[in-house]
Design an enzyme around this catalytic site. Structure first.
Site, PDB file in Angstrom:
ATOM      1  N   ALA A   1       0.814  -1.229   0.000  1.00  0.00           N
ATOM      2  CA  ALA A   1       0.000   0.000   0.000  1.00  0.00           C
ATOM      3  C   ALA A   1       0.846   1.277   0.000  1.00  0.00           C
ATOM      4  O   ALA A   1       0.449   2.315  -0.524  1.00  0.00           O
ATOM      5  CB  ALA A   1      -0.934  -0.009   1.207  1.00  0.00           C
TER       6      ALA A   1
ATOM      7  N   VAL B   1      -4.684  -3.421  -4.847  1.00  0.00           N
ATOM      8  CA  VAL B   1      -5.821  -3.747  -5.722  1.00  0.00           C
ATOM      9  C   VAL B   1      -6.272  -2.512  -6.502  1.00  0.00           C
ATOM     10  O   VAL B   1      -7.333  -2.487  -7.107  1.00  0.00           O
ATOM     11  CB  VAL B   1      -7.009  -4.297  -4.876  1.00  0.00           C
ATOM     12  CG1 VAL B   1      -6.631  -5.636  -4.249  1.00  0.00           C
ATOM     13  CG2 VAL B   1      -7.432  -3.313  -3.784  1.00  0.00           C
ATOM     14  N   ASP B   2      -5.397  -1.476  -6.515  1.00  0.00           N
ATOM     15  CA  ASP B   2      -5.784  -0.157  -7.055  1.00  0.00           C
ATOM     16  C   ASP B   2      -5.497   0.012  -8.545  1.00  0.00           C
ATOM     17  O   ASP B   2      -5.786   1.070  -9.119  1.00  0.00           O
ATOM     18  CB  ASP B   2      -5.079   0.962  -6.248  1.00  0.00           C
ATOM     19  CG  ASP B   2      -3.550   0.815  -6.232  1.00  0.00           C
ATOM     20  OD1 ASP B   2      -2.932   1.194  -5.214  1.00  0.00           O
ATOM     21  OD2 ASP B   2      -2.971   0.314  -7.222  1.00  0.00           O
TER      22      ASP B   2
ATOM     23  N   HIS C   1      -3.610  -9.980  -4.606  1.00  0.00           N
ATOM     24  CA  HIS C   1      -4.891  -9.860  -3.883  1.00  0.00           C
ATOM     25  C   HIS C   1      -6.025  -9.478  -4.814  1.00  0.00           C
ATOM     26  O   HIS C   1      -7.063  -8.986  -4.375  1.00  0.00           O
ATOM     27  CB  HIS C   1      -4.757  -8.823  -2.747  1.00  0.00           C
ATOM     28  CG  HIS C   1      -3.880  -9.305  -1.629  1.00  0.00           C
ATOM     29  ND1 HIS C   1      -3.242  -8.448  -0.756  1.00  0.00           N
ATOM     30  CD2 HIS C   1      -3.504 -10.555  -1.253  1.00  0.00           C
ATOM     31  CE1 HIS C   1      -2.532  -9.151   0.121  1.00  0.00           C
ATOM     32  NE2 HIS C   1      -2.673 -10.429  -0.161  1.00  0.00           N
TER      33      HIS C   1
ATOM     34  N   CYS D   1     -19.716 -12.393  -9.980  1.00  0.00           N
ATOM     35  CA  CYS D   1     -21.001 -12.836  -9.421  1.00  0.00           C
ATOM     36  C   CYS D   1     -20.788 -14.050  -8.522  1.00  0.00           C
ATOM     37  O   CYS D   1     -20.156 -15.033  -8.933  1.00  0.00           O
ATOM     38  CB  CYS D   1     -21.971 -13.206 -10.558  1.00  0.00           C
ATOM     39  SG  CYS D   1     -23.518 -13.902  -9.949  1.00  0.00           S
TER      40      CYS D   1
ATOM     41  N   CYS E   1     -27.980 -13.214 -13.750  1.00  0.00           N
ATOM     42  CA  CYS E   1     -28.721 -14.140 -12.870  1.00  0.00           C
ATOM     43  C   CYS E   1     -29.204 -13.492 -11.583  1.00  0.00           C
ATOM     44  O   CYS E   1     -29.723 -14.168 -10.699  1.00  0.00           O
ATOM     45  CB  CYS E   1     -27.838 -15.348 -12.524  1.00  0.00           C
ATOM     46  SG  CYS E   1     -26.554 -14.945 -11.306  1.00  0.00           S
TER      47      CYS E   1
ATOM     48  N   THR F   1       5.647  -1.878   2.168  1.00  0.00           N
ATOM     49  CA  THR F   1       4.837  -2.931   2.780  1.00  0.00           C
ATOM     50  C   THR F   1       5.330  -3.240   4.192  1.00  0.00           C
ATOM     51  O   THR F   1       6.527  -3.244   4.451  1.00  0.00           O
ATOM     52  CB  THR F   1       4.819  -4.216   1.922  1.00  0.00           C
ATOM     53  OG1 THR F   1       3.993  -5.201   2.561  1.00  0.00           O
ATOM     54  CG2 THR F   1       6.209  -4.773   1.683  1.00  0.00           C
TER      55      THR F   1
HETATM   56  N1  APR Z   1       6.342   5.442   0.371  1.00  0.00           N
HETATM   57  C1  APR Z   1       6.696   4.150   0.659  1.00  0.00           C
HETATM   58  N2  APR Z   1       6.198   3.448   1.704  1.00  0.00           N
HETATM   59  C2  APR Z   1       5.309   4.090   2.486  1.00  0.00           C
HETATM   60  C3  APR Z   1       4.898   5.425   2.261  1.00  0.00           C
HETATM   61  C4  APR Z   1       5.453   6.100   1.150  1.00  0.00           C
HETATM   62  N3  APR Z   1       5.127   7.372   0.854  1.00  0.00           N
HETATM   63  N4  APR Z   1       3.997   5.759   3.233  1.00  0.00           N
HETATM   64  C5  APR Z   1       3.862   4.682   4.025  1.00  0.00           C
HETATM   65  N5  APR Z   1       4.652   3.680   3.593  1.00  0.00           N
HETATM   66  C6  APR Z   1       4.832   2.326   4.144  1.00  0.00           C
HETATM   67  C7  APR Z   1       4.560   2.202   5.623  1.00  0.00           C
HETATM   68  O1  APR Z   1       5.735   2.475   6.367  1.00  0.00           O
HETATM   69  C8  APR Z   1       4.193   0.721   5.729  1.00  0.00           C
HETATM   70  O2  APR Z   1       5.355  -0.082   5.872  1.00  0.00           O
HETATM   71  O3  APR Z   1       3.875   1.500   3.511  1.00  0.00           O
HETATM   72  C9  APR Z   1       3.558   0.412   4.364  1.00  0.00           C
HETATM   73  C10 APR Z   1       2.054   0.265   4.422  1.00  0.00           C
HETATM   74  O4  APR Z   1       1.781  -0.893   5.168  1.00  0.00           O
HETATM   75  P1  APR Z   1       0.327  -1.542   5.134  1.00  0.00           P
HETATM   76  O5  APR Z   1      -0.687  -0.449   5.209  1.00  0.00           O
HETATM   77  O6  APR Z   1       0.318  -2.647   6.132  1.00  0.00           O
HETATM   78  O7  APR Z   1       0.215  -2.109   3.651  1.00  0.00           O
HETATM   79  P2  APR Z   1       0.586  -3.550   3.125  1.00  0.00           P
HETATM   80  O8  APR Z   1       1.873  -4.034   3.706  1.00  0.00           O
HETATM   81  O9  APR Z   1       0.494  -3.480   1.656  1.00  0.00           O
HETATM   82  O10 APR Z   1      -0.633  -4.447   3.691  1.00  0.00           O
HETATM   83  C11 APR Z   1      -0.674  -5.770   3.246  1.00  0.00           C
HETATM   84  O11 APR Z   1      -2.820  -6.006   4.341  1.00  0.00           O
HETATM   85  O12 APR Z   1      -4.918  -5.219   4.867  1.00  0.00           O
HETATM   86  C12 APR Z   1      -4.206  -6.062   4.026  1.00  0.00           C
HETATM   87  O13 APR Z   1      -4.894  -6.762   1.902  1.00  0.00           O
HETATM   88  C13 APR Z   1      -4.353  -5.670   2.592  1.00  0.00           C
HETATM   89  O14 APR Z   1      -2.740  -5.867   0.801  1.00  0.00           O
HETATM   90  C14 APR Z   1      -2.937  -5.399   2.124  1.00  0.00           C
HETATM   91  C15 APR Z   1      -2.117  -6.187   3.134  1.00  0.00           C
END
Ligand code: APR
Length: 244
Positions: free
Chosen positions: A21, A100-101, A116, A124, A148, A186
């Site tokens: 994310a 998923v964006d 994901h 459906c 359906c 992540t």
């Molecule tokens: N640039 C890079 N990284 C960043 C930035 C940025 N500008 N801002 C925040 N981050 C980092 C945060 O430090 C954190 O490590 O992005 C990460 C976001 O972590 P999560 O929100 O946990 O995202 P993610 O690791 O993708 O979550 C995994 O959890 O809820 C489920 O399905 C959902 O795919 C998702 C999964």
């Protein structure tokens, strides 16, 4: 650090990116955890498959607010474009994303393994017919199948669901073959996606991590930690690669 990372990428035979994310935060999509994290504001159980089945309308209302109100209205940032450019220059073989964006594809990346799934499609629950989100009116929830009348669900993986094929097999195959792995944004919180970087490491890949904060990986698998926001770090990295 950036020169070291650039040399690893330039000399690698098969570089793979693994994104979460964080790579989309500078495009305006909040992360799930940490500062402004979605799970600080919404209950993750809304995203549990059993809750979706038992509270479909309520679940859809939150999903529309969290995801679809932004979907298609935000643009890729320099980090997405940088990965697409690396692929175009034959320095990146694919992107494995937890997101998923659809922003990697919007940025021009051709090989994207959506671990994901993607908000772009709905499926459906009854007849498995697939629709693109542009075909469906989300003013009426839950949306129903035109064939359906079955309930439509975003074609993304809810908590409690299995990872989709071929994304799962392709992602682990890529991970096995990679000698360079770029981790971007992540926390490494959610399985089985979070096993991928460690698998890459144990297969001998050099791990480059881009994150403004320390993650589960930084102290355990990361070889080069670029402690920076994704778009800024990727721009610096592309400059260093161009100098080589
Ligand atoms: N640039 C890079 N990284 C960043 C930035 C940025 N500008 N801002 C925040 N981050 C980092 C945060 O430090 C954190 O490590 O992005 C990460 C976001 O972590 P999560 O929100 O946990 O995202 P993610 O690791 O993708 O979550 C995994 O959890 O809820 C489920 O399905 C959902 O795919 C998702 C999964």
């Amino acid at each position: 650090m950036y020169t070291q990372a650039a040399k690893i990428i330039k000399s690698s035979k098969r570089c793979v990116a693994f994104t979460g994310a964080g790579i989309s935060v500078e495009s305006g999509i909040p992360p799930f955890r940490g500062e402004n994290g979605l799970w600080n504001k919404y209950d993750p159980q809304t995203f549990d498959i059993q809750y979706f089945y038992s509270h479909t309308k309520q679940s859809w209302e939150v999903i529309r607010e969290i995801f679809y109100d932004l979907f298609g209205k935000v643009r890729p940032n320099a980090a997405h474009y940088g990965l697409a450019e690396l692929e175009a220059n034959n320095m990146l073989s694919s992107v494995i994303t937890q997101n998923v964006d659809n922003l990697h594809k919007d940025a021009g990346s051709k090989i994207v393994h959506e671990f994901h799934g993607s908000l772009k499609n709905l499926i459906c629950l009854n007849c498995r017919a697939k629709y693109e989100i542009l075909e469906i009116d989300l003013n009426v929830l839950p949306p129903v199948c035109k064939k359906c009348d079955g309930i439509l669900k975003p074609d993304v993986i809810f908590f409690g669901e299995a990872i989709p094929e071929p994304a799962k097999t392709n992602s682990f195959n890529e991970t096995r073959k990679a000698d360079c792995f770029i981790l971007i944004g992540t926390t490494g919180t959610v399985a089985p996606a979070n096993t991928i970087p460690s698998a890459a490491k144990s297969n001998g890949a050099k791990i480059i991590e881009i994150n403004p904060y320390v993650s589960e990986y930084t102290r355990s698998v990361t070889d080069v930690f670029l402690e920076e926001k994704a778009s800024i770090a990727m721009e610096k990295l592309m400059e260093e690669i161009d100098k080589l």
